[in-house]
Motif scaffolding. Structure first.
Motif, PDB file in Angstrom:
ATOM      1  N   SER A  91       5.725  -0.434  11.230  1.00 56.91           N
ATOM      2  CA  SER A  91       5.052  -0.758   9.992  1.00 56.91           C
ATOM      3  C   SER A  91       6.182  -0.465   8.714  1.00 56.91           C
ATOM      4  CB  SER A  91       3.888  -1.429   9.441  1.00 56.91           C
ATOM      5  OG  SER A  91       3.229   0.029   9.544  1.00 56.91           O
ATOM      6  N   MET A  92       7.199  -1.260   8.176  1.00 59.98           N
ATOM      7  CA  MET A  92       7.895  -0.613   6.911  1.00 59.98           C
ATOM      8  C   MET A  92       7.391  -1.835   6.039  1.00 59.98           C
ATOM      9  SD  MET A  92      11.890  -1.002   6.211  1.00 59.98           S
ATOM     10  CE  MET A  92      12.602  -2.016   5.978  1.00 59.98           C
ATOM     11  N   GLY A  94       7.024  -3.545   2.510  1.00 61.83           N
ATOM     12  CA  GLY A  94       7.505  -4.930   2.326  1.00 61.83           C
ATOM     13  C   GLY A  94       7.451  -5.200   3.504  1.00 61.83           C
ATOM     14  N   ALA A  95       7.779  -5.548   4.810  1.00 65.65           N
ATOM     15  CA  ALA A  95       7.644  -6.271   5.879  1.00 65.65           C
ATOM     16  C   ALA A  95       6.950  -6.947   5.972  1.00 65.65           C
ATOM     17  CB  ALA A  95       8.687  -5.172   6.557  1.00 65.65           C
ATOM     18  N   PRO A  96       7.604  -8.587   6.408  1.00 68.21           N
ATOM     19  CA  PRO A  96       5.655  -8.642   6.215  1.00 68.21           C
ATOM     20  C   PRO A  96       5.178  -9.165   7.851  1.00 68.21           C
ATOM     21  CG  PRO A  96       7.572 -10.284   6.450  1.00 68.21           C
ATOM     22  CD  PRO A  96       8.425  -9.090   5.786  1.00 68.21           C
ATOM     23  N   TYR A  97       6.165  -8.588   8.784  1.00 68.14           N
ATOM     24  CA  TYR A  97       5.348  -8.330   9.837  1.00 68.14           C
ATOM     25  C   TYR A  97       5.726  -7.133  10.372  1.00 68.14           C
ATOM     26  CZ  TYR A  97       9.748 -11.242  11.572  1.00 68.14           C
ATOM     27  OH  TYR A  97      11.200 -11.286  11.208  1.00 68.14           O
ATOM     28  N   LEU A  98       5.006  -6.302  11.548  1.00 72.84           N
ATOM     29  CA  LEU A  98       5.616  -5.034  12.128  1.00 72.84           C
ATOM     30  C   LEU A  98       6.359  -5.676  13.927  1.00 72.84           C
ATOM     31  CD1 LEU A  98       3.335  -4.777  10.544  1.00 72.84           C
ATOM     32  CD2 LEU A  98       2.290  -2.772  12.788  1.00 72.84           C
ATOM     33  N   ARG A  99       7.013  -4.480  13.681  1.00 78.88           N
ATOM     34  CA  ARG A  99       7.496  -4.563  14.854  1.00 78.88           C
ATOM     35  C   ARG A  99       7.045  -3.799  16.512  1.00 78.88           C
ATOM     36  NH1 ARG A  99      12.981  -6.537  14.403  1.00 78.88           N
ATOM     37  NH2 ARG A  99      12.679  -6.744  16.862  1.00 78.88           N
ATOM     38  N   PHE A 120      15.556  -2.480  11.100  1.00 80.67           N
ATOM     39  CA  PHE A 120      14.254  -2.949   9.635  1.00 80.67           C
ATOM     40  C   PHE A 120      15.626  -3.032   8.874  1.00 80.67           C
ATOM     41  CE2 PHE A 120      10.386  -3.151  10.299  1.00 80.67           C
ATOM     42  CZ  PHE A 120       9.992  -2.046  11.218  1.00 80.67           C
ATOM     43  N   LYS A 121      17.084  -3.380   8.834  1.00 83.06           N
ATOM     44  CA  LYS A 121      18.239  -3.007   8.017  1.00 83.06           C
ATOM     45  C   LYS A 121      17.958  -2.462   6.938  1.00 83.06           C
ATOM     46  CE  LYS A 121      20.075  -6.687  10.845  1.00 83.06           C
ATOM     47  NZ  LYS A 121      19.023  -6.214  11.939  1.00 83.06           N
ATOM     48  N   CYS A 122      17.524  -1.209   7.025  1.00 83.91           N
ATOM     49  CA  CYS A 122      17.494   0.014   6.593  1.00 83.91           C
ATOM     50  C   CYS A 122      18.261   1.064   6.320  1.00 83.91           C
ATOM     51  CB  CYS A 122      15.975   0.266   5.901  1.00 83.91           C
ATOM     52  SG  CYS A 122      15.422   0.886   7.390  1.00 83.91           S
ATOM     53  N   THR A 123      17.639   1.774   5.287  1.00 77.01           N
ATOM     54  CA  THR A 123      18.336   3.501   5.285  1.00 77.01           C
ATOM     55  C   THR A 123      17.808   4.094   5.322  1.00 77.01           C
ATOM     56  OG1 THR A 123      19.490   2.626   3.530  1.00 77.01           O
ATOM     57  CG2 THR A 123      21.498   3.304   5.180  1.00 77.01           C
ATOM     58  N   LYS A 165       1.125   7.723  17.398  1.00 73.38           N
ATOM     59  CA  LYS A 165       0.906   6.491  18.145  1.00 73.38           C
ATOM     60  C   LYS A 165       1.193   5.572  17.413  1.00 73.38           C
ATOM     61  CE  LYS A 165      -3.639   6.729  18.008  1.00 73.38           C
ATOM     62  NZ  LYS A 165      -5.243   7.615  16.861  1.00 73.38           N
ATOM     63  N   ARG A 166       2.029   5.377  16.208  1.00 72.91           N
ATOM     64  CA  ARG A 166       2.237   4.430  15.150  1.00 72.91           C
ATOM     65  C   ARG A 166       3.112   4.793  14.005  1.00 72.91           C
ATOM     66  NH1 ARG A 166      -1.870   0.690  12.724  1.00 72.91           N
ATOM     67  NH2 ARG A 166      -0.363  -0.060  11.877  1.00 72.91           N
ATOM     68  N   LEU A 167       4.352   4.035  13.480  1.00 72.89           N
ATOM     69  CA  LEU A 167       5.160   3.920  13.242  1.00 72.89           C
ATOM     70  C   LEU A 167       5.097   3.834  11.702  1.00 72.89           C
ATOM     71  CD1 LEU A 167       8.300   4.443  15.822  1.00 72.89           C
ATOM     72  CD2 LEU A 167       7.765   6.123  13.512  1.00 72.89           C
ATOM     73  N   ARG A 168       5.308   4.290  10.573  1.00 73.61           N
ATOM     74  CA  ARG A 168       5.940   3.399   9.541  1.00 73.61           C
ATOM     75  C   ARG A 168       7.066   4.317   8.566  1.00 73.61           C
ATOM     76  NH1 ARG A 168       1.391   4.196   4.329  1.00 73.61           N
ATOM     77  NH2 ARG A 168       2.702   3.332   2.637  1.00 73.61           N
TER      78      ARG A 168
END
Lengths: 181, 655
Positions: A91-92, A94-99, A120-123, A165-168
């Protein structure tokens, strides 16, 4: 490439068979003595009488000459290794959905971070042990087996990939709290 | 012993003052023995090293007893040397002394052929008997000839039984042998069995019938379970060795390990790596602790890294170690302790196990790897770079076995395994034996694996290579020629190109020239396994050049009877021939009539031999066991599988 040697050996005339006499373990009688790949489109008529339906691979009895003990071990290892990939949600803020990403595909942190930045087009910036990702816009974090949120990069890659288990991907401002000991 | 004054001590290749008996009898310490007579004894064996003894001068010699050895005149085989025509009295004590130092069964066979007296001296002094095929002789005959046996090695089923080509319940049951041994050799100490059928009852019989029993080794046997092991553990008070490898057995649980009594301390070798069940770790740790002479310990994969560390602390004297699972989340403290435990194992020269090796933990081995001579990574399934890193720390390696697996499909496929071999070539200059098992033999999707370039890389760096078993999916004639040019000392060359009948992948030609190069260059070749697309030319080469060849394995090869005829006619030392799926028929089979008696066995399956051919063979050679195994459904004329064993008996008794 499969070598079609059936005719050379004149097997039709002798009608040789494979398989153990009276054994229950080999219910299919194999007429074809060549190892045939299930990927082959059976263009040759010799193989016509065989079940070409995968998933069972048609094999020559006792070939290749490897003891069953050895082949079981290797096969088990491979199945285990290849099973299902290791997909975790990302999850990121501010992003509307997870990948989702498959951690098995990456062998190191730089590879993973590069992929996340692309996705996510981020740095995300560079990791340092003291500062974490201080100074960058985003910081990658993960939830480990114990349910704690950890900063990505602290532990060896293998340890991370097996316990993640998951990333944020957190906003840098929020992540400051994690960067300090 | 009351000998004459003079004696000579001869040391060859050793500084040790004790008798060092090597397999070839090349190194022999003779002391307290009159050398004039010793010379005659030893010269018979044609051992060139012992000829040097001729040059030694002796102070005195035994006075010969003319009454003895008159029967020496009628020697069974008149040797080349003319000395045997004169009466050569030879005191028993001298011969017995020399024989007591002789362990090689080939040398002993030579001794027994000289004359009746020597036959008798030899048979009374033999303590270990090797029977390469359990159907070649009956246990009664063995017991009659050798009264003082303490150790027996027995091999049973044909090798192709490993690959499911021999029917179940074929035979090779140990029980008939045990019955005879219990009567003839109540002091039996050691049994080493390969491809025999062994039941739990037999194991219990061993445990209870031989009070001095010490050593049991079961390799590729079948028919027993862990219950049989319980008997061994409970009853054998002097057990020094329990070695279980690759058996087909029922693992009903690890309770057998707990059956060793608390006062049992004699174990030196324990190998249960092939069992799957949990054992009581407390029992194992206690056992390892009290068996101070333990030098070989190979545990199964249920033993964790942390448990391994505790075992190593108890047994730093280990010479051979098989680890359990090598994958565990280790706290840094435990990691350090493990490394320290390995550091304390100063005598470790063999390492195996390493199941599911997590490459992160392999570095704990580095402290112990400088002295490693044998590394068995068959079950570690390392990636190529992991292998490269590990062997870089093993400069003393003599033997390496491994299998490499692809984990990620994104890897470059065609050379990544070869890189591991390149590392071997550069890191292990002393390598003598290499076995490379396929990544995943039955996955047809995988077309990669090691290629010829890996093999060539090893041959460039490891000039002492003499034993190779190599599974691959592609090979070229040119590569093999290069390899044998780099390593001309091959004694065992087993190449398995995994697709049957596959030609040279560069030229699309048969692989005849590859094996031609092997037999022409490697004059010491004893064992050869061929594969790929092969015409009769390969076998012409083999028959013409492979004069030291003893074992030949052939599959999916040859064009006509000529191939097999060439081999049977040309390979004078051939002992074992196994053939499957080749176009060799009755003419080929019958061309070897004179040869079969000197061979241990011949196996042919899925060839063109008919029942009539077999009948003719059996009729012409009544002293051979000729056995035909037929499929139920094949027609009457077809002989699917034939096994011939040169035998002293006329019929193989069925189980």
């Amino acid at each position: 490439m499969e070598m079609e040697r059936q005719n050379d050996l004149n097997l039709k005339a002798t009608e040789l068979r494979l398989g153990l006499p009276g054994s229950d373990e080999q219910p299919e009688k194999r007429n074809n003595k060549r190892a045939s790949s299930e990927m082959d489109n059976s263009s040759d008529g010799e193989k016509g009488d065989q079940e070409c339906a995968p998933p069972t691979k048609t094999q020559v009895v006792g070939w290749p000459p490897i003891r069953s003990y050895r082949k079981n071990v290797i096969h088990a290892k491979k199945t285990e290794a290849d099973a299902a990939g290791m997909y975790v949600k990302v999850s990121m803020d501010g992003a509307p959905y997870l990948r989702k990403v498959d951690l098995k595909v990456y062998k190191s942190y730089p590879e993973l971070l590069k992929a996340l930045q692309n996705m996510f087009k981020c740095t995300i910036g560079v990791y340092s042990e003291r500062e974490g990702y201080n100074g960058s816009e985003f910081a990658p974090t993960y939830e480990d087996k114990d349910g704690d949120w950890m900063l990505v990069g602290d532990v060896p890659w293998e340890m991370f990939s097996t316990s993640c288990k998951r990333l944020r991907i957190m906003k840098g401002s929020e992540a400051k709290g994690l960067g300090c000991l | 012993m009351a000998m004459g004054k003079g004696y000579a001590r001869a040391y060859y290749g050793t500084e040790h003052a004790t008798a060092v008996q090597r397999k070839s009898s090349a190194h022999l310490l003779i002391s307290g023995v009159s050398n004039a007579y010793t010379l005659e004894v030893l010269r018979v064996f044609g051992n060139p090293i012992l000829q040097v003894l001729k040059g030694l001068s002796f102070e005195s010699a035994m006075v010969p007893d003319p009454k003895r050895c008159n029967s020496c005149k009628d020697s069974a085989s008149s040797r080349d040397s003319p000395e045997w025509t004169r009466p050569s009295p030879f005191p028993d004590e001298v011969l017995d002394r020399v024989l007591s130092l002789m362990e090689s069964h080939k040398d002993r066979s030579s001794v027994s052929l000289v004359c009746k007296d020597w036959y008798n001296a030899e048979r009374w002094s033999r303590s270990h008997v090797f029977i390469g095929n359990c159907y070649s002789v009956s246990p009664e005959i063995v017991a009659r000839r050798f009264p003082n046996i303490r150790s027996v090695t027995l091999k049973g089923k044909p090798r192709f039984s490993d690959f499911n080509l021999v029917p179940q319940n074929w035979g090779a049951d140990i029980c008939s042998w045990l019955a005879v041994f219990a009567a003839a050799y109540p002091f039996l100490e050691e049994l080493r069995l390969k491809r025999m059928a062994v039941s739990d009852e037999s194991l219990e019989f061993i445990a209870t019938s031989f009070p001095c029993f010490k050593s049991l080794s079961l390799l590729s046997c079948d028919g027993f379970s862990t219950d049989g092991l319980k008997s061994m553990a409970s009853h054998c008070k002097n057990l020094t060795e329990l070695d279980l490898q690759e058996n087909v057995m029922d693992d009903l649980g690890g309770g057998w390990l707990s059956c060793f009594p608390e006062n049992f301390v004699t174990l030196e070798v324990l190998n249960f790596a092939s069992l799957n069940s949990d054992v009581s770790f407390d029992a194992l740790e206690a056992l390892v602790t009290r068996c101070k002479s333990l030098r070989v310990l190979k545990v199964n994969k249920t033993i964790t890294l942390e448990q391994l560390q505790r075992l190593l602390v108890r047994a730093p004297q280990l010479v051979e170690l098989g680890t359990g699972s090598f994958q565990q989340d280790l706290m840094p403290r435990v990691y350090a302790e493990l490394e320290s435990a390995f550091n304390n194992c100063k005598n470790l020269h063999t390492l195996s196990g390493l199941w599911e090796a997590n490459f992160l933990y392999l570095p704990v081995l580095y402290v112990a790897s400088a002295g490693l001579t044998f590394l068995n990574l068959s079950y570690a399934c390392l990636r190529s770079n992991e292998l490269a890193n590990l062997v870089a720390h093993c400069p003393s390696l003599r033997r390496l076995w491994f299998a490499v697996i692809i984990v990620s499909k994104t890897e470059v496929l065609d050379t990544v395994e070869d890189k591991g071999l390149e590392a071997v070539g550069s890191s292990c200059p002393l390598l003598e034996e290499l076995r490379v098992f396929p990544a995943d033999p039955f996955d047809q999707d995988i077309v990669h694996g090691v290629t010829e370039s890996g093999f060539v890389a090893v041959s460039r760096g490891c000039r002492r290579l003499h034993y190779v078993l190599y599974f691959c999916r592609q090979m070229s004639n040119a590569a093999v020629a290069t390899i044998v040019q780099n390593c001309p000392d091959f004694t065992h060359f087993r190449l398995c190109i995994m697709n049957p009948g596959q030609p040279d992948y560069l030229t699309n030609e048969p692989m005849d020239e590859a094996f031609g190069a092997v037999v022409k260059t490697c004059t010491k070749l004893q064992r050869l396994a061929v594969s790929g697309l092969l015409t009769d030319l390969t076998f012409e080469y083999i028959g013409k050049y492979a004069k030291n060849l003893e074992t030949l394995s052939v599959a999916f090869a040859g064009s006509s009877d000529l191939g097999m005829q060439c081999v049977l006619g040309g390979c004078t030392k051939l002992r074992k021939l196994e053939i499957r799926d080749c176009p060799f028929g009755n003419a080929a089979l019958l061309s070897g009539l004179e040869k079969y008696e000197s061979m241990r066995s011949l196996w042919m399956s899925a060839c063109n031999v008919t029942m009539n051919g077999c009948r003719l063979l059996a009729k012409e050679m009544p002293r051979l066991n000729v056995e035909v195994m037929k499929d139920d459904e094949s027609d009457d004329s077809q002989a699917d599988k034939i096994l011939k064993i040169a035998s002293l008996e006329t019929a193989r008794k069925q189980m």
